[in-house]
Enzyme design. Structure first.
Site, PDB file in Angstrom:
ATOM      1  N   SER A  46     -27.710 -48.301  45.504  1.00 37.99           N
ATOM      2  CA  SER A  46     -26.760 -49.351  45.911  1.00 37.99           C
ATOM      3  C   SER A  46     -27.237 -50.714  45.426  1.00 37.99           C
ATOM      4  O   SER A  46     -26.454 -51.536  44.959  1.00 37.99           O
ATOM      5  CB  SER A  46     -26.648 -49.379  47.444  1.00 37.99           C
ATOM      6  OG  SER A  46     -26.200 -48.129  47.916  1.00 37.99           O
ATOM      7  N   PHE A  68     -29.499 -39.220  38.817  1.00 34.51           N
ATOM      8  CA  PHE A  68     -28.109 -38.964  39.236  1.00 34.51           C
ATOM      9  C   PHE A  68     -27.114 -39.290  38.122  1.00 34.51           C
ATOM     10  O   PHE A  68     -25.999 -39.748  38.408  1.00 34.51           O
ATOM     11  CB  PHE A  68     -27.742 -39.772  40.490  1.00 34.51           C
ATOM     12  CG  PHE A  68     -28.557 -39.483  41.718  1.00 34.51           C
ATOM     13  CD1 PHE A  68     -29.292 -38.309  41.835  1.00 34.51           C
ATOM     14  CD2 PHE A  68     -28.580 -40.382  42.784  1.00 34.51           C
ATOM     15  CE1 PHE A  68     -30.031 -38.039  42.979  1.00 34.51           C
ATOM     16  CE2 PHE A  68     -29.314 -40.128  43.931  1.00 34.51           C
ATOM     17  CZ  PHE A  68     -30.042 -38.955  44.029  1.00 34.51           C
ATOM     18  N   GLN A  78       3.407 -27.968  66.869  1.00 37.74           N
ATOM     19  CA  GLN A  78       3.218 -29.421  66.779  1.00 37.74           C
ATOM     20  C   GLN A  78       1.792 -29.783  66.341  1.00 37.74           C
ATOM     21  O   GLN A  78       1.592 -30.736  65.576  1.00 37.74           O
ATOM     22  CB  GLN A  78       3.517 -30.056  68.137  1.00 37.74           C
ATOM     23  CG  GLN A  78       3.681 -31.553  68.052  1.00 37.74           C
ATOM     24  CD  GLN A  78       4.012 -32.149  69.402  1.00 37.74           C
ATOM     25  OE1 GLN A  78       3.273 -31.962  70.374  1.00 37.74           O
ATOM     26  NE2 GLN A  78       5.114 -32.850  69.483  1.00 37.74           N
ATOM     27  N   HIS A 117      -5.823 -23.871  57.404  1.00 39.59           N
ATOM     28  CA  HIS A 117      -5.973 -22.552  56.776  1.00 39.59           C
ATOM     29  C   HIS A 117      -6.835 -21.593  57.603  1.00 39.59           C
ATOM     30  O   HIS A 117      -6.966 -20.419  57.239  1.00 39.59           O
ATOM     31  CB  HIS A 117      -6.571 -22.696  55.365  1.00 39.59           C
ATOM     32  CG  HIS A 117      -5.568 -23.183  54.359  1.00 39.59           C
ATOM     33  ND1 HIS A 117      -5.227 -24.513  54.233  1.00 39.59           N
ATOM     34  CD2 HIS A 117      -4.805 -22.516  53.461  1.00 39.59           C
ATOM     35  CE1 HIS A 117      -4.318 -24.645  53.276  1.00 39.59           C
ATOM     36  NE2 HIS A 117      -4.038 -23.453  52.795  1.00 39.59           N
ATOM     37  N   GLY A 118      -7.437 -22.077  58.688  1.00 38.17           N
ATOM     38  CA  GLY A 118      -8.259 -21.198  59.517  1.00 38.17           C
ATOM     39  C   GLY A 118      -9.417 -20.623  58.707  1.00 38.17           C
ATOM     40  O   GLY A 118      -9.987 -21.308  57.856  1.00 38.17           O
ATOM     41  N   GLU A 132     -20.227 -44.231  42.224  1.00 38.74           N
ATOM     42  CA  GLU A 132     -19.551 -45.477  41.815  1.00 38.74           C
ATOM     43  C   GLU A 132     -19.477 -46.481  42.968  1.00 38.74           C
ATOM     44  O   GLU A 132     -18.504 -47.226  43.112  1.00 38.74           O
ATOM     45  CB  GLU A 132     -18.161 -45.179  41.218  1.00 38.74           C
ATOM     46  CG  GLU A 132     -18.278 -44.236  40.037  1.00 38.74           C
ATOM     47  CD  GLU A 132     -17.160 -44.306  39.017  1.00 38.74           C
ATOM     48  OE1 GLU A 132     -16.475 -45.330  38.954  1.00 38.74           O
ATOM     49  OE2 GLU A 132     -17.015 -43.318  38.287  1.00 38.74           O
TER      50      GLU A 132
HETATM   51  C1  FAD Z   1     -21.655 -37.132  42.182  1.00 39.92           C
HETATM   52  C2  FAD Z   1     -22.399 -38.385  41.815  1.00 39.92           C
HETATM   53  C3  FAD Z   1     -22.364 -38.816  40.496  1.00 39.92           C
HETATM   54  C4  FAD Z   1     -23.086 -39.949  40.112  1.00 39.92           C
HETATM   55  N1  FAD Z   1     -23.049 -40.324  38.803  1.00 39.92           N
HETATM   56  C5  FAD Z   1     -23.764 -41.398  38.407  1.00 39.92           C
HETATM   57  C6  FAD Z   1     -23.785 -41.768  37.026  1.00 39.92           C
HETATM   58  O1  FAD Z   1     -23.164 -41.133  36.163  1.00 39.92           O
HETATM   59  N2  FAD Z   1     -24.515 -42.849  36.670  1.00 39.92           N
HETATM   60  C7  FAD Z   1     -25.217 -43.587  37.575  1.00 39.92           C
HETATM   61  O2  FAD Z   1     -25.838 -44.567  37.172  1.00 39.92           O
HETATM   62  N3  FAD Z   1     -25.228 -43.241  38.896  1.00 39.92           N
HETATM   63  C8  FAD Z   1     -24.517 -42.173  39.327  1.00 39.92           C
HETATM   64  N4  FAD Z   1     -24.537 -41.792  40.659  1.00 39.92           N
HETATM   65  C9  FAD Z   1     -25.388 -42.512  41.592  1.00 39.92           C
HETATM   66  C10 FAD Z   1     -24.624 -43.330  42.613  1.00 39.92           C
HETATM   67  O3  FAD Z   1     -24.045 -44.455  42.004  1.00 39.92           O
HETATM   68  C11 FAD Z   1     -25.608 -43.687  43.730  1.00 39.92           C
HETATM   69  O4  FAD Z   1     -25.951 -42.471  44.380  1.00 39.92           O
HETATM   70  C12 FAD Z   1     -25.008 -44.658  44.728  1.00 39.92           C
HETATM   71  O5  FAD Z   1     -24.826 -45.916  44.146  1.00 39.92           O
HETATM   72  C13 FAD Z   1     -25.888 -44.797  45.983  1.00 39.92           C
HETATM   73  O6  FAD Z   1     -27.214 -45.024  45.656  1.00 39.92           O
HETATM   74  P1  FAD Z   1     -28.378 -44.150  46.357  1.00 39.92           P
HETATM   75  O7  FAD Z   1     -28.003 -42.734  46.185  1.00 39.92           O
HETATM   76  O8  FAD Z   1     -29.669 -44.600  45.823  1.00 39.92           O
HETATM   77  O9  FAD Z   1     -28.282 -44.472  47.897  1.00 39.92           O
HETATM   78  P2  FAD Z   1     -28.936 -45.738  48.651  1.00 39.92           P
HETATM   79  O10 FAD Z   1     -28.653 -46.974  47.891  1.00 39.92           O
HETATM   80  O11 FAD Z   1     -30.335 -45.425  48.973  1.00 39.92           O
HETATM   81  O12 FAD Z   1     -28.084 -45.760  49.979  1.00 39.92           O
HETATM   82  C14 FAD Z   1     -28.295 -44.832  51.045  1.00 39.92           C
HETATM   83  C15 FAD Z   1     -27.328 -45.182  52.168  1.00 39.92           C
HETATM   84  O13 FAD Z   1     -27.611 -46.504  52.648  1.00 39.92           O
HETATM   85  C16 FAD Z   1     -26.435 -47.303  52.548  1.00 39.92           C
HETATM   86  N5  FAD Z   1     -26.816 -48.673  52.236  1.00 39.92           N
HETATM   87  C17 FAD Z   1     -27.592 -49.088  51.203  1.00 39.92           C
HETATM   88  N6  FAD Z   1     -27.719 -50.416  51.238  1.00 39.92           N
HETATM   89  C18 FAD Z   1     -27.002 -50.852  52.302  1.00 39.92           C
HETATM   90  C19 FAD Z   1     -26.712 -52.127  52.859  1.00 39.92           C
HETATM   91  N7  FAD Z   1     -27.167 -53.246  52.300  1.00 39.92           N
HETATM   92  N8  FAD Z   1     -25.941 -52.197  53.965  1.00 39.92           N
HETATM   93  C20 FAD Z   1     -25.458 -51.066  54.524  1.00 39.92           C
HETATM   94  N9  FAD Z   1     -25.683 -49.834  54.048  1.00 39.92           N
HETATM   95  C21 FAD Z   1     -26.443 -49.732  52.947  1.00 39.92           C
HETATM   96  C22 FAD Z   1     -25.607 -46.668  51.441  1.00 39.92           C
HETATM   97  O14 FAD Z   1     -24.239 -47.026  51.551  1.00 39.92           O
HETATM   98  C23 FAD Z   1     -25.873 -45.204  51.710  1.00 39.92           C
HETATM   99  O15 FAD Z   1     -25.060 -44.778  52.769  1.00 39.92           O
HETATM  100  C24 FAD Z   1     -23.822 -40.674  41.071  1.00 39.92           C
HETATM  101  C25 FAD Z   1     -23.840 -40.227  42.398  1.00 39.92           C
HETATM  102  C26 FAD Z   1     -23.138 -39.110  42.767  1.00 39.92           C
HETATM  103  C27 FAD Z   1     -23.185 -38.657  44.195  1.00 39.92           C
END
Ligand code: FAD
Length: 387
Positions: free
Chosen positions: A132, A156, A280, A339-340, A364
């Protein structure tokens, strides 16, 4: 009258729907059975002109608008997420960044192969210690003789294991970082010092894999720099804004398909002498899903239309991604319930969709990051950009 992305695209939707059912659904079954993407997946998209569809005709593309592209993602996602990933690799984040910021030589080198199915690209931003908070990335590029030397690790990376080239964001000025200290390079597979060091399987389709990419004294020439040195973060964030509308469109497509499946199932399944459609409890689940989808679709179509009219859609795109990715989770959950037991049987589409859509709240930019961007805009401008 159903919501239309752009009125002139309604006939295109019919064509896309038929193409998806006729050509993509049988391939989707193969993908589900084998856990691999057969070559025919890319071949079919190529044969029908979908590879590189957003690229300029001068580079072999069809010059499609974002609206047309998003409509294709919406329809293809009704079949299998894999098709939307192929679209992204040939017309999404990295290809469009090259089209927008690349030199004539870079466009000539990379874009035609995307349209003719001979090449594939990935987007390398995320690192083990920078997801992030991507601006805290550690991958470094320092000046070498006639080029740059890259050291670091990305993970990733979607399609990173099969990509012919990757757009890699690196720190070139640690003092400036996101404010002019991050640069984007296009690194080709086979470049000495660049290797795929791990491939992760994830929840959802087994065919979707994320790669770890390692750069060890990886030398790239000056011609590998995309845009100006220091523009990398801006380029990456610009790509992601448009990408979020693509993610929203994919979530809309899956939601639409799941609701359709719920209506079909409820119309034929009888319990205690009555159709589920007459209960319902079942009606309300389907009604809630339909209401949420209609609202999310309206917002997304409006935002795409505003983008097409030349507006900056920054945080409105975040709203679309947030709403649609959270919505599809709820709709998939209700679809399993309607779908159960069938809803959790491996090999049945509802079960695969249920697992497959979870990542939309993470990739993203997570839901939390989208909320952060929306709130930032609210406090800065008093409203969301372009709504
Ligand atoms: C299927 C998939 C495909 C991907 N493809 C690519 C790709 O092609 N290229 C690429 O570069 N990346 C890719 N990614 C990586 C993706 O962009 C990151 O996983 C994402 O940005 C989150 O980063 P992280 O996994 O390090 O989680 P972290 O940043 O460690 O976050 C962990 C949790 O903490 C929360 N968090 C973090 N900071 C804060 C804050 N300041 N306030 C509140 N909450 C916070 C986050 O929202 C999350 O819930 C992919 C990820 C997935 C799942």
């Amino acid at each position: 009258m159903p919501l239309a992305l752009l009125p002139e695209l309604s006939e295109v939707r019919d064509m896309l729907r038929k193409f998806t059912q006729r050509e993509l659904d049988p391939i989707s079954d193969i993908i589900d059975k084998t856990g691999d993407v057969p070559p025919i997946a890319r071949e079919v998209l190529h044969k029908h002109g979908f590879l590189g569809m957003r690229l300029d005709p001068a580079h072999g593309g069809s010059g499609a608008s974002l609206a047309q592209y998003c409509l294709a993602l919406e329809e293809f996602s009704r079949s299998n997420r894999v098709f939307t990933l192929i679209m992204d690799a040939t017309s999404g984040l990295t290809p469009m960044a090259i089209q927008q910021h690349g030199t004539a030589a870079q466009k000539a080198k990379y874009l035609p192969g995307l349209s003719d199915g001979t090449s594939y690209m990935a987007f390398g931003l995320t690192e083990p210690d920078a997801g992030s908070d991507s601006a805290s990335m550690r991958t470094r590029a320092v000046r070498g003789d006639g080029g740059w030397i890259i050291n670091g690790r990305k993970h990733f990376i979607n399609g990173g294991d099969i990509a012919d080239s990757v757009m890699v964001m690196t720190v070139t000025d640690p003092e400036k970082r996101a404010r002019g200290g991050i640069s984007a390079f296009i690194v080709d597979r086979g470049t000495p010092g660049f290797s795929v060091t791990r491939v992760d399987q994830t929840m959802g389709s087994e065919a979707v894999r994320l790669a770890e990419l390692t750069f060890e004294d990886c030398f790239v020439p000056d011609t590998a720099l995309l845009g100006e040195a220091g523009d990398g973060f801006k380029i990456a964030m610009g790509s992601l804004t448009k990408g979020r509308l693509g993610v929203a469109s994919s979530c809309i497509g899956v939601s639409d398909k799941l609701i359709e499946m719920c209506v079909e199932q409820a119309s034929v399944r009888t319990t205690f002498g009555q159709k589920l459609s007459e209960r319902q409890a079942i009606q309300w689940m389907i009604a809630d899903s339909a209401a949420e989808l209609t609202a999310a679709r309206a917002l997304t179509y409006q935002t795409i239309t505003q983008y097409e009219e030349g507006n900056d859609v920054g945080s409105a795109a975040s709203m679309c991604k947030l709403l649609c990715s959270e919505m599809v989770g709820r709709i998939a959950d209700r679809a399993v319930q309607v779908h159960g037991g069938m809803g959790i049987v491996r090999g049945f589409k509802v079960e695969r969709f249920y697992r497959d859509i979870r990542h939309y709240r993470i990739g993203e930019g997570t839901s939390e990051m989208q909320r952060m961007l929306i709130a930032r805009d609210m406090f800065k401008n008093g409203r969301v950009t372009h709504l």
